[in-house]
Design an enzyme around this catalytic site. Structure first.
Site, PDB file in Angstrom:
ATOM      1  N   LYS A 201       0.836  -1.199   0.000  1.00 13.98           N
ATOM      2  CA  LYS A 201       0.000   0.000   0.000  1.00 13.98           C
ATOM      3  C   LYS A 201       0.872   1.250   0.000  1.00 13.98           C
ATOM      4  O   LYS A 201       1.924   1.282   0.649  1.00 13.98           O
ATOM      5  CB  LYS A 201      -0.919  -0.017   1.228  1.00 13.98           C
ATOM      6  CG  LYS A 201      -1.962   1.102   1.265  1.00 13.98           C
ATOM      7  CD  LYS A 201      -2.814   1.007   2.522  1.00 13.98           C
ATOM      8  CE  LYS A 201      -3.858   2.105   2.596  1.00 13.98           C
ATOM      9  NZ  LYS A 201      -4.641   2.045   3.851  1.00 13.98           N
ATOM     10  N   SER A 277      -9.386   1.786   2.991  1.00 14.71           N
ATOM     11  CA  SER A 277      -8.605   2.522   2.022  1.00 14.71           C
ATOM     12  C   SER A 277      -7.550   1.682   1.306  1.00 14.71           C
ATOM     13  O   SER A 277      -6.937   2.145   0.344  1.00 14.71           O
ATOM     14  CB  SER A 277      -7.915   3.699   2.724  1.00 14.71           C
ATOM     15  OG  SER A 277      -7.004   3.265   3.719  1.00 14.71           O
ATOM     16  N   SER A 301      -9.441  -0.214   7.210  1.00 15.59           N
ATOM     17  CA  SER A 301      -8.865  -0.125   5.871  1.00 15.59           C
ATOM     18  C   SER A 301      -8.201  -1.395   5.367  1.00 15.59           C
ATOM     19  O   SER A 301      -7.918  -1.506   4.182  1.00 15.59           O
ATOM     20  CB  SER A 301      -7.860   1.027   5.820  1.00 15.59           C
ATOM     21  OG  SER A 301      -8.510   2.260   5.989  1.00 15.59           O
TER      22      SER A 301
END
Length: 600
Positions: A201, A277, A301
């Protein structure tokens, strides 16, 4: 003046509990409406009025200002002593990551090779499949790298275009793959993770890539000089870092929408969001591009995209894995962890990543990390564990099928292993939701306060609008929220007196539809955000470990996840229970329709 006083926590548990968790009320905004909303926030005449109206519609901030809370504040998670886990194997926090991975591998059950038959119920290649392919010469890390590079390039040309990465450097992937291929030729592979592709990420530092955290401007003011500690640990095991995955900007959203770099699409239905996210990691794992990816989690997330994409997703205990090298703005709640296609892959990567920062040990006193001994039969251990379920909350999903599928999985685990589900109560869910929002909002505003306002105006309209609302919270609101955090910790620890794991659906809905306007300008849909976050808040607010396990699909074929919440530091128990659910629910699962068969 405050009119009400919160009752003492022990009195709350003795009294009659009324379930209350209100739905988020807010208009869905995109296009010119979203632009007008953001503009109005800066207007002296309309800004205060609009923000105050929206907040009060959702019991904010009156829930925090119009009540007396006598409890002391808790500014970050503080954990009481817990009973020891059963059938686990401890290792040293400071031990070499390669040794920890080898230790975890020893305690996995025997595996079945799927190279001769990869028909259902087989779904995804696992890390041990990569190792078999490399050691038998079926394929090399270099060949895998070339397949990934070709797939990423082909995905961009599709209609609709499939966005997986913000930064993807083909030559760097080839370099890592060449080095791994040479090690396998010489018989000197570093670990079972050597040559296994990993997506990261884009708020976790990983050289030679910049970290954008989904923005357009962060690399201008924040240089990446070294790997995050968790990345360095995985790199020492030989993992192949293939790129920085797309994410919801600054982690401030649960859909994965990103008008700057592109929005990841759900491999089970390309017209729907992955969840966020950690949107790119969720899509990458579900599509088979990598068996595992790294995400971060301050408000679901990791677990939300894992649920919506049909993956395993672990948020460890706060402080279990150091946050050194993360662009971290939710400082009292954020954790990094693996998103994987299987429980065993999540466990192997977790074993390499684990290790607290020295300062974390000053306040949280982490217990020694351990892994479950999965060679011990499920029947004996699972039959002795108890799951806790607050039925009114569990069944309050916004899509009925989500609760139905999750309840079915609980019946299956009882029928197969005799694991009982016991009714529990968890008070003040609405207050916990509001206190978490105030805490994360205040920490985000504080974390971004030092940046040039010109840069902050380059944020997407959605994020600008959310930050505008966050700025309405006061020091009084923040302090009241920390008092509620202490109360919430008491309620959860009381529940764990009688159960080993708390179960909920991971999300209150399956993957939402992507609107065409959202792809270019973004969208603000706080009601959907609330639906997705309905069950995930306590593990962040209280720092508890939690894992999302895929347990089936709705009538449209969209994945549904079950969330398992554990006692502090008891990730090993969560892995064991997750593996059991994975075993009984695999026949109910489906592989994503967009799938890349990288090994075959």
């Amino acid at each position: 003046m405050a009119q009400n006083k919160m009752r003492p926590v022990d009195e709350v548990l003795r009294g009659k509990l009324e379930f209350k968790l209100a739905k988020v009320i807010a208009p869905k905004l995109t296009g010119w409406q979203l632009s007008l909303f953001v503009w109005s926030q800066g207007s002296f005449l309309f800004g205060k009025l609009i923000k105050s109206k929206l907040l009060r519609m959702n019991n904010l901030p009156q829930c925090l200002r119009e009540i007396i809370i006598s409890d002391a504040p808790m500014y970050q998670p503080e954990y009481p002593a817990n009973p020891p886990e059963i059938a686990v194997k401890n290792f040293l926090d400071e031990s070499d990551p390669k040794e920890r991975v080898a230790f975890a591998l020893e305690h996995l059950p025997a595996r079945q090779s799927h190279f001769q038959d990869d028909s259902p119920p087989f779904l995804y290649w696992k890390i041990r499949d990569y190792v078999e392919a490399y050691t038998t010469g079926r394929v090399t890390p270099t060949q895998v790298a070339e397949r990934i590079i070709a797939t990423v390039e082909e995905a961009k040309k599709r209609s609709p275009s499939l966005v997986y990465f913000i930064s993807f450097l083909s030559e760097d992937v080839r370099k890592q793959a060449t080095e791994s291929t040479e090690r396998y030729k010489k018989g000197t592979a570093l670990s079972v993770l050597d040559g296994v592709p990993l997506a990261v990420k884009d708020d976790i530092d990983c050289l030679p890539h910049p970290s954008t955290a989904g923005t357009k401007w962060l690399p201008q003011v924040r240089e990446v000089k070294e790997d995050a500690v968790s990345i360095a640990r995985l790199r020492s095991c030989g993992m192949m870092m293939i790129g920085k995955a797309v994410m919801h900007e600054l982690g401030m959203g649960t859909t994965g929408s990103n008008p700057h770099h592109g929005t990841a699409r759900n491999p089970h239905d390309l017209g729907r969001y992955t969840g966020g996210s950690s949107s790119g990691p969720g899509a990458i794992v579900a599509s088979g591009l990598c068996p595992v990816a790294l995400g971060t989690d301050v408000g679901g997330s990791i677990r939300i995209p894992s649920s919506l994409c049909g993956n395993i997703g672990l948020k460890p205990t706060f402080g279990r894995i150091t946050n050194e090298g993360l662009f971290c703005v939710g400082w009292s709640m954020e954790s990094s962890g693996p998103i994987a296609s299987s429980t065993e892959d999540a466990l192997l990567v977790y074993a390499a990543m684990v290790g607290s920062h020295p300062t974390d040990k000053l306040h949280s006193w982490p217990l020694p990390p351990c892994v479950p001994d999965l060679n011990v039969g499920f029947q004996a251990i699972m039959g002795s564990l108890k799951l806790g379920k607050y039925s009114d909350w569990f069944n309050s999903t916004f899509e009925k099928e989500v609760a139905e599928v999750c309840n079915k999985s609980l019946n299956l685990i009882f029928e197969t292993f005799g694991t009982e589900t016991k009714e529990i109560i968890l008070p003040e869910l609405d207050e916990i939701k509001i206190a978490h929002l105030c805490t994360v909002g205040s920490e985000y505003v504080s974390g971004l306060a030092g940046y040039d306002t010109k840069l902050l105006k380059e944020l997407s309209l959605e994020v600008q609008g959310t930050l505008g609302l966050f700025k309405e919270f006061t020091a009084l609101d923040y302090l009241s929220s920390q008092k509620i955090r202490r109360r919430a910790m008491y309620f959860y620890m009381q529940a764990f007196e009688s159960v080993d794991v708390i179960v909920t659906p991971t999300t209150g809905t399956t993957a939402p539809v992507i609107s065409s306007a959202a792809l270019t300008v973004g969208e603000s849909d706080l009601t959907t955000v609330g639906n997705l976050m309905r069950f995930i808040i306590a593990p962040n607010f209280l720092g508890l470990p939690a894992i999302s396990v895929p347990v089936g699909h709705d009538s449209r074929g969209l994945p549904i996840g079950l969330q398992l919440i554990g006692r502090p530091w008891q990730e090993a128990t969560l892995f064991r229970v997750a593996a059991a659910f994975e075993e009984v629910c695999t026949p109910l699962r489906k592989r994503a329709t967009t799938f890349y068969n990288i090994l075959k």
